[in-house]
Enzyme design. Structure first.
Site, PDB file in Angstrom:
ATOM      1  N   ASP A  15       0.866  -1.166   0.000  1.00 38.03           N
ATOM      2  CA  ASP A  15       0.000   0.000   0.000  1.00 38.03           C
ATOM      3  C   ASP A  15       0.916   1.233   0.000  1.00 38.03           C
ATOM      4  O   ASP A  15       2.118   1.118   0.242  1.00 38.03           O
ATOM      5  CB  ASP A  15      -0.880  -0.053   1.258  1.00 38.03           C
ATOM      6  N   ASP A  36      -0.157   5.100   1.119  1.00 42.46           N
ATOM      7  CA  ASP A  36      -0.422   5.957   2.283  1.00 42.46           C
ATOM      8  C   ASP A  36      -0.382   5.171   3.583  1.00 42.46           C
ATOM      9  O   ASP A  36      -1.092   4.176   3.741  1.00 42.46           O
ATOM     10  CB  ASP A  36      -1.814   6.582   2.154  1.00 42.46           C
ATOM     11  N   ARG A  58      -6.548  18.407   7.987  1.00 43.81           N
ATOM     12  CA  ARG A  58      -6.656  16.957   7.795  1.00 43.81           C
ATOM     13  C   ARG A  58      -6.504  16.227   9.129  1.00 43.81           C
ATOM     14  O   ARG A  58      -7.303  15.348   9.469  1.00 43.81           O
ATOM     15  CB  ARG A  58      -5.585  16.498   6.804  1.00 43.81           C
ATOM     16  N   SER A  88     -11.457  10.091   3.696  1.00 42.87           N
ATOM     17  CA  SER A  88     -12.417   9.824   2.632  1.00 42.87           C
ATOM     18  C   SER A  88     -12.998   8.415   2.668  1.00 42.87           C
ATOM     19  O   SER A  88     -12.582   7.560   3.444  1.00 42.87           O
ATOM     20  CB  SER A  88     -11.759  10.081   1.270  1.00 42.87           C
TER      21      SER A  88
END
EC number: 5.4.2.8
Length: 254
Positions: A14, A16, A147, A185
């Site tokens: 992955d 992030d 964020r 998100s």
């Protein structure tokens, strides 16, 4: 030198929270570590973000550099990918479910997000990608500080979890999956278009597929590939932890 055993093994990452801190760029030290690891075993990445964002994070906006770092490069869960520099066919959520259903989903999401009370809201709440739609209650144009503020708020109030449950209840019958993606998100994509999608390109050439990701719990966008019987899953807590896991795997291959 790559041994026969390691040539039939591949390490899949992955992006992030695994190779980089969330939405940050890779450190020179981590990039060099991957270059050295690739001398011993093939490497691949599979990110949920689009190709442009992954190129920015891992290769300073340099597509050629990115493709030279990995044997396989998959963005959008593998719906836009490369073997070396050769592209695979691009998949389209628009073609898969049709514009009428997409618009119904987007309209619902915008109404739902408009009613959520957050510390702040910014812009870019809906991002349309090749193989998925990315929905962000705070908006993807938020600053890094905003964020992190949302991350803490989401931990306390389960904003994305509730959003995902509502989407699944209303649109699950359309053959769609919903996963909490990254920090801010929710990803929406056709059933089966999660990160396991990329495995169809890897399984024919490799006996052992190690996957490293941070969002491996049910509902996270790494869960399906982590739990897939075709992979050996590793849950990591950031780039430094990823490095430790990789070092352990490389020792086993020696």
């Amino acid at each position: 030198m790559t041994s026969p055993a390691s040539s039939r093994t591949i390490l899949v990452f992955d992006v992030d929270g695994t190779l980089t801190a969330a939405r940050q760029t890779i450190t020179p030290e981590m990039r060099e570590f991957l270059i050295e690891a690739r001398k011993r075993v093939p490497l691949a990445i599979v990110g949920g973000s689009d190709f442009k964002k992954i190129t920015e994070q891992l290769a300073d906006h340099d597509k050629d550099l990115l493709l030279s770092l990995f044997d396989y490069t998959f963005s959008e869960n593998g719906l836009y990918g490369f073997k070396g520099t050769e592209p695979y066919p691009v998949q389209s959520i628009q073609k898969a479910i049709g514009d009428a259903k997409l618009q119904e989903l987007i309209n619902f999401a915008l109404r739902y997000m408009s009613d959520i009370q957050l510390p702040v809201k910014r812009g870019n709440f809906v991002e349309f990608r090749n193989g998925m739609i990315n929905l962000s209650p705070i908006g993807r144009s938020c600053s890094q500080e905003e964020r992190m503020q949302f991350v803490e708020f989401d931990k306390k109030h389960g904003i994305r979890q509730k959003f995902t449950e509502q989407l699944r209840e209303k649109f699950g019958q359309y053959g769609l999956q919903f996963a909490i993606g990254g920090q801010i998100s929710v990803d929406v994509f056709p059933t089966g278009w999660d990160k396991t999608f990329c495995l169809q390109y890897l399984v024919p050439d490799f006996d052992t597929i190690h996957f490293f990701g941070d969002k491996t719990a049910p509902g996270g966008n790494d869960h399906e590939i982590f739990a897939d019987e075709r992979t050996v899953g590793h849950t990591v807590e950031g780039p430094e932890d990823t490095r430790k896991h990789v070092e352990n795997v490389l020792k086993e291959l020696d």
